[in-house]
Design an enzyme around this catalytic site. Structure first.
Site, PDB file in Angstrom:
ATOM      1  N   HIS A 176       0.826  -1.187  -0.108  1.00  0.00           N
ATOM      2  CA  HIS A 176      -0.174  -0.062  -0.055  1.00  0.00           C
ATOM      3  C   HIS A 176       0.870   1.249  -0.053  1.00  0.00           C
ATOM      4  O   HIS A 176       0.639   2.250  -0.705  1.00  0.00           O
ATOM      5  CB  HIS A 176      -0.769   0.132   1.152  1.00  0.00           C
ATOM      6  N   TYR A 224       8.462  -2.701  -9.290  1.00  0.00           N
ATOM      7  CA  TYR A 224       9.585  -3.527  -9.850  1.00  0.00           C
ATOM      8  C   TYR A 224      10.796  -3.888  -8.813  1.00  0.00           C
ATOM      9  O   TYR A 224      11.007  -2.818  -8.209  1.00  0.00           O
ATOM     10  CB  TYR A 224      10.017  -2.892 -10.962  1.00  0.00           C
ATOM     11  N   TYR A 274      -9.366   4.205   2.669  1.00  0.00           N
ATOM     12  CA  TYR A 274      -9.866   3.078   3.373  1.00  0.00           C
ATOM     13  C   TYR A 274     -11.660   3.553   3.481  1.00  0.00           C
ATOM     14  O   TYR A 274     -12.291   2.481   3.670  1.00  0.00           O
ATOM     15  CB  TYR A 274      -9.342   2.885   4.877  1.00  0.00           C
ATOM     16  N   GLU A 326       0.781   1.726   8.151  1.00  0.00           N
ATOM     17  CA  GLU A 326       1.378   2.384   6.916  1.00  0.00           C
ATOM     18  C   GLU A 326       1.751   3.797   7.307  1.00  0.00           C
ATOM     19  O   GLU A 326       2.946   4.317   6.741  1.00  0.00           O
ATOM     20  CB  GLU A 326       0.284   2.575   6.025  1.00  0.00           C
TER      21      GLU A 326
END
Length: 393
Positions: free
Chosen positions: A85, A208, A95, A137
């Site tokens: 996230h 990536y 959220y 987070e």
């Protein structure tokens, strides 16, 4: 507040979730994007087309319901999702939007069962879980923004090198346009990259793996041109349209799959573009004069698709490590190269005390993991990374 009554109700709705299956999450995403199309700037729409995202969300919801009395069982899943996230810059307000559409989805698909008590239980359960993610987070954002070279949100970088690694893979080296330091990472982690391909209505964010050791100055990723099934919108754009001097926006490194020095033998197992995080680990281990045995195992179609082949051999020879390679369609040209599928029974591996890192297509990792388990490797010693929505092996 999540009460015992809420927990009892949540558990009673598990059969409802299982009967609905991923159709419930497909309905949820259709609803979400119809009412909040701006979220297509965040979500990977390619995963929507393949259905992988719907399956991953359903599995996450079902796992939460089944473990609601034992959330410690979900610790690793929470960390994995929270890390991902942050590479999308998910914020607390997102959220609330997702929670609204989840509850409305349950109301629309389970009209008879969705009583006031069920709605209250799921609303509280969602808010409780959302709070866990929001707090974790926030910690990650704070840690990264406060670190040397760190930042939150996007930061503009330019391409300073574009390198052909194999038939399908190109590396991109990015340096920040502000010419300041960049935060270090742990080998195995990934970068979030944001671009808007020509003609695309929305931004696209992809993750990536970092394919080099940290140096505090720039980052390297190595991208496979995805051609099978649904062509990779971002991978093809990077290969064809992003060149030296072009600018992209990056999110700080993230990820819960990374090398941990447990002072034990290390075995790196990859297939195809799954070699990218393994190359970053190899480079870092060599830089740090790692004092434990390292074994590198890789599988791909043929030598034309073998990325980093020369560099990998240099590192292995310089450090007296071991490597074994499998080409599925090409005859062996060197003693350590084999033809066919990867066969771990032919390799002398540290099955009792080694730590095994896996990355590659899901079917390959399942195949490799089953071989390791049959050889006696403990499941806790097998670590893996899935590109895209998570799937358990």
């Amino acid at each position: 507040m999540l009460t015992d009554k809420h927990i009892e109700i949540i558990k009673s709705t598990i059969p409802l979730l299982e009967n609905a299956g991923s159709a419930m999450t497909a309905h949820f995403y259709q609803r979400l994007f119809a009412h909040n199309p701006e979220l297509q700037d965040i979500f990977n729409m390619s995963n929507q087309h393949t259905g992988r995202q719907q399956v991953a969300l359903f599995e996450a919801i079902a796992a939460y319901a089944k473990n609601i009395e034992n959330l410690s069982a979900l610790t690793s899943a929470v960390e994995r999702i929270a890390q991902k996230h942050t590479s999308f810059n998910i914020q607390a307000e997102h959220y609330a939007i997702v929670g609204h559409h989840l509850i409305e989805t349950l109301r629309e698909l389970a009209t008879a069962e969705f009583t006031g008590d069920v709605e209250e239980a799921w609303t509280n359960a969602y808010q409780f879980l959302a709070g866990i993610f929001i707090n974790r987070e926030a910690q990650l954002y704070l840690q990264r923004s406060a670190a040397v070279g760190g930042w939150q949100g996007t930061r503009t970088f330019k391409v300073i090198e574009k390198i052909t690694e194999s038939e399908l893979v190109k590396s991109f080296i990015f340096a920040p346009i502000d010419q300041q330091a960049v935060i270090d990472f742990i080998p195995g982690q990934y970068l979030g990259l944001e671009v808007q391909p020509t003609g695309n209505s929305y931004k696209e964010i992809r993750q990536y793996s970092l394919s080099d050791k940290p140096n505090g100055k720039n980052y390297r990723i190595s991208v496979k041109r995805e051609q099978q099934g649904v062509p990779g919108k971002v991978s093809n754009y990077l290969h064809d349209a992003v060149n030296l001097g072009d600018e992209v926006k990056l999110y700080a490194p993230a990820g819960d799959f990374f090398f941990v020095d447990r002072q034990s033998p290390t075995v790196l197992i990859s297939a195809g573009v799954g070699i990218t995080p393994m190359q970053g680990m190899l480079e870092t281990l060599a830089e740090n004069n790692h004092n434990q045995p390292v074994h590198f195992l890789h599988a791909c179609e043929a030598s034309e698709q073998h990325s980093f082949a020369q560099r990998t051999s240099e590192l292995i020879n310089q450090n007296n490590w071991q490597q074994n390679i499998w080409y599925s369609t090409e005859e062996a040209q060197k003693p350590y190269i084999n033809k066919g599928m990867m066969d771990l029974t032919t390799v002398d591996l540290p099955t009792e005390n080694g730590n095994f890192y896996l990355c590659g297509p899901i079917a390959f990792m399942q195949f490799a993991k089953q071989q390791l388990l049959k050889l006696g490797v403990g499941e806790s010693n097998i670590h893996y990374e899935v590109f895209g929505p998570h799937t358990s092996l």
